[in-house]
Enzyme design. Structure first.
Site, PDB file in Angstrom:
ATOM      1  N   ASP A 263     -55.313  21.421  -7.671  1.00 54.49           N
ATOM      2  CA  ASP A 263     -56.065  22.360  -7.933  1.00 54.49           C
ATOM      3  C   ASP A 263     -56.948  21.876  -9.205  1.00 54.49           C
ATOM      4  O   ASP A 263     -56.670  21.398 -10.252  1.00 54.49           O
ATOM      5  CB  ASP A 263     -55.295  23.470  -8.465  1.00 54.49           C
ATOM      6  CG  ASP A 263     -56.157  24.590  -8.822  1.00 54.49           C
ATOM      7  OD1 ASP A 263     -57.305  24.586  -9.010  1.00 54.49           O
ATOM      8  OD2 ASP A 263     -55.395  25.727  -9.021  1.00 54.49           O
ATOM      9  N   GLY A 289     -54.595  22.124  -2.774  1.00 53.29           N
ATOM     10  CA  GLY A 289     -55.243  22.869  -3.743  1.00 53.29           C
ATOM     11  C   GLY A 289     -54.832  24.095  -4.439  1.00 53.29           C
ATOM     12  O   GLY A 289     -53.886  24.339  -4.317  1.00 53.29           O
ATOM     13  N   HIS A 290     -56.142  24.652  -4.752  1.00 54.99           N
ATOM     14  CA  HIS A 290     -56.084  25.968  -5.576  1.00 54.99           C
ATOM     15  C   HIS A 290     -55.332  27.030  -4.750  1.00 54.99           C
ATOM     16  O   HIS A 290     -54.659  27.968  -5.325  1.00 54.99           O
ATOM     17  CB  HIS A 290     -57.198  26.551  -5.910  1.00 54.99           C
ATOM     18  CG  HIS A 290     -57.427  27.782  -6.562  1.00 54.99           C
ATOM     19  ND1 HIS A 290     -56.814  27.769  -8.075  1.00 54.99           N
ATOM     20  CD2 HIS A 290     -58.015  29.057  -6.709  1.00 54.99           C
ATOM     21  CE1 HIS A 290     -57.280  28.895  -8.590  1.00 54.99           C
ATOM     22  NE2 HIS A 290     -57.818  29.729  -7.718  1.00 54.99           N
ATOM     23  N   PHE A 291     -55.627  27.294  -3.152  1.00 52.62           N
ATOM     24  CA  PHE A 291     -54.914  27.986  -2.486  1.00 52.62           C
ATOM     25  C   PHE A 291     -53.748  27.307  -1.640  1.00 52.62           C
ATOM     26  O   PHE A 291     -54.098  27.237  -0.439  1.00 52.62           O
ATOM     27  CB  PHE A 291     -56.031  28.623  -1.692  1.00 52.62           C
ATOM     28  CG  PHE A 291     -57.053  29.532  -2.195  1.00 52.62           C
ATOM     29  CD1 PHE A 291     -56.783  30.851  -2.670  1.00 52.62           C
ATOM     30  CD2 PHE A 291     -58.216  28.885  -2.517  1.00 52.62           C
ATOM     31  CE1 PHE A 291     -57.820  31.738  -3.219  1.00 52.62           C
ATOM     32  CE2 PHE A 291     -59.053  29.617  -3.296  1.00 52.62           C
ATOM     33  CZ  PHE A 291     -59.040  31.016  -3.654  1.00 52.62           C
TER      34      PHE A 291
END
Length: 313
Positions: A263, A289-291
């Site tokens: 992320d 990553g972020h999701f």
């Protein structure tokens, strides 16, 4: 007066069947509802038996309750699952800028009132990104209501703030029009797509549905300025980190962190920092990553289910 209206219902929800043991077909449809909370018409997804332990799912930027689409049916067999869209996101209808304070304190006040109108006496929290400071405010205000916490890249420590925050932090220090203009590419469909794909090795594993939907939502008239207002107010969350951490230390809620380690916004150090205040916290990292739920739902959902079964089931 409290009003709750179901606007649609699916047939039996489709299950991921992660281990073959849980089928959402047994729990009936997911309901798609609205709840009027003051001037905000809160859209939310609901599934499961209302008499079962409740899990409140709070999404972040740039997302909505849609991000939990795979998780909800997998948990609804044993839990009552509620996933609202925050004001300025998803299908929640909120007043225009200037008629509603787009601050995290106000978002928490709206969601707190939402939980009271739905008579959610206690609930486990699952938070992501912006949903985290909203959830932390709910927990600090009513620690007796929060039974457990799951964080998917929802930060509470300064160690978790990555270099991507640099231009935003500059805006916090100097909230000039020039610094605001420098962030105008942040709430755009292209930037949102980047946030979904950054840190993901196999980008073909990311469905375009999520970032396309959120890109359309962010493009609604007036929403860019609302999102820039929220970016500016995010500084209030960082200022409250000591209060949030004091809550963790005092109340020792069971906590699971399921973290996309790549992320660009919230670093793994932010998840590891929980160990200072919650020595028994369960911290898990995933190569994404972020999701993280977009790419690793099959790995993460069984972990969430086991955590809930152990702590509130």
């Amino acid at each position: 007066m409290t009003s709750s209206k179901s606007i649609a219902a699916t047939g039996p929800a489709t299950s991921l069947l992660v281990d073959g043991a849980h089928s959402a077909n047994a729990i009936g449809p997911i309901r798609y509802r609205y709840e009027q909370v003051g001037d905000v018409k809160v859209f939310y997804r609901e599934a499961g038996n209302p008499s079962a332990p409740t899990l409140l799912l709070l999404h972040g930027f740039a997302a909505s309750s849609f991000m939990f689409r795979d998780l909800i049916p997998e948990l609804a067999e044993r839990y009552h699952v509620i996933a609202p869209d925050l004001p300025a996101f998803g299908f929640t209808a909120a007043p225009a800028r200037g008629e509603y304070a787009y601050t995290f304190s106000q978002l928490a006040q709206t969601i707190g009132q939402f939980t009271e109108q739905l008579k959610l006496a206690t609930y486990a929290l699952m938070v992501h990104d912006y949903g985290a400071p909203v959830g932390w405010r709910l927990a600090v205000a009513h620690p007796e209501r929060v039974t457990a916490i799951i964080s998917q890249n929802g930060n509470a420590y300064e160690e978790g703030l990555g270099d991507s925050w640099a231009p935003i932090q500059k805006y916090w220090r100097e909230p000039t029009q020039q610094n605001r203009n420098a962030l105008h590419d942040f709430p755009t469909p292209a930037s949102i797509k980047w946030q979904y794909l950054e840190g993901v090795t196999d980008k073909d594993s990311v469905s375009p549905d999520g970032y396309t939907l959120e890109g359309l939502q962010i493009s609604r008239p007036g929403n860019v300025d609302i999102q820039l207002d929220l970016l500016l107010d995010y500084a209030s969350n960082v200022a409250m980190y000591p209060a949030f951490q004091a809550y963790f230390r005092k109340y020792q809620p069971p906590l699971l962190a399921v973290w996309g380690k790549n992320d660009p916004f919230f670093l793994p150090d932010g998840a590891e920092a929980w160990k200072r205040d919650l020595p028994r916290a369960d911290i898990r990292f995933y190569d994404t990553g972020h999701f993280a739920l977009e790419t690793h739902a099959r790995q993460i959902i069984p972990v969430i289910r086991a955590f809930l079964d152990k702590n509130i089931g």
